[in-house]
Design a protein around this motif. Structure first.
Motif, mmCIF file in Angstrom:
data_model
loop_
_atom_site.group_PDB
_atom_site.id
_atom_site.type_symbol
_atom_site.label_atom_id
_atom_site.label_comp_id
_atom_site.label_asym_id
_atom_site.label_seq_id
_atom_site.Cartn_x
_atom_site.Cartn_y
_atom_site.Cartn_z
ATOM 1 N N UNK A 5 0.613 -1.196 -0.040
ATOM 2 C CA UNK A 5 -0.108 0.279 0.003
ATOM 3 C C UNK A 5 0.762 1.341 0.219
ATOM 4 N N UNK A 6 2.157 1.039 -0.255
ATOM 5 C CA UNK A 6 3.081 2.096 -0.048
ATOM 6 C C UNK A 6 3.050 2.632 -2.240
ATOM 7 N N UNK A 7 3.404 3.800 -2.279
ATOM 8 C CA UNK A 7 4.534 4.061 -3.319
ATOM 9 C C UNK A 7 5.530 3.611 -3.895
ATOM 10 N N UNK A 8 5.962 2.787 -4.922
ATOM 11 C CA UNK A 8 7.188 2.030 -5.136
ATOM 12 C C UNK A 8 8.794 3.456 -5.301
ATOM 13 N N UNK A 9 7.925 4.557 -5.692
ATOM 14 C CA UNK A 9 8.515 5.493 -5.593
ATOM 15 C C UNK A 9 9.333 5.964 -3.989
ATOM 16 N N UNK A 10 7.746 6.620 -3.461
ATOM 17 C CA UNK A 10 8.407 6.626 -1.929
ATOM 18 C C UNK A 10 9.156 5.815 -1.325
ATOM 19 N N UNK A 60 12.338 3.008 7.476
ATOM 20 C CA UNK A 60 12.027 3.577 5.669
ATOM 21 C C UNK A 60 9.945 3.290 5.826
ATOM 22 N N UNK A 61 9.567 2.342 6.618
ATOM 23 C CA UNK A 61 7.851 1.809 6.880
ATOM 24 C C UNK A 61 7.173 3.566 8.119
ATOM 25 N N UNK A 62 8.361 3.517 9.100
ATOM 26 C CA UNK A 62 7.535 4.552 9.579
ATOM 27 C C UNK A 62 7.539 6.484 8.457
ATOM 28 N N UNK A 63 8.930 6.330 8.079
ATOM 29 C CA UNK A 63 8.420 7.571 6.639
ATOM 30 C C UNK A 63 7.957 7.609 6.232
ATOM 31 N N UNK A 64 7.099 5.914 5.245
ATOM 32 C CA UNK A 64 6.095 6.534 4.406
ATOM 33 C C UNK A 64 4.602 6.468 5.253
#
Length: 73
Positions: A5-10, A60-64
């Protein structure tokens, strides 16, 4: 949080930033727990993060997870 559910670029940018930050913390003699603390992430009781790759993913999960709110025109 699922990576689906996260934008691949992000996700790619967040992983790169997390790796870079963790590398600097490691270089300065820090631990994975120090890296989590640098991003304000508290680990659940009893959970150990001794693996840098897991810490990078958690950061990375926290940043997204923190996306700016959208404003209506």
């Amino acid at each position: 949080m699922s990576h689906e559910h996260i934008n691949p670029l992000q996700w790619h940018q967040a992983i790169g930033y997390a790796r870079q930050s963790c590398a600097r913390i490691f270089r300065d003699g820090g631990t994975p727990a120090d890296a989590l603390a640098a991003f304000g992430i508290t680990k659940p009781a009893g959970e150990q993060f001794s693996d840098w790759s897991k810490v990078v993913e958690v950061i990375a999960e926290e940043l997204c997870a923190h996306q700016p709110s959208r404003r209506a025109a």
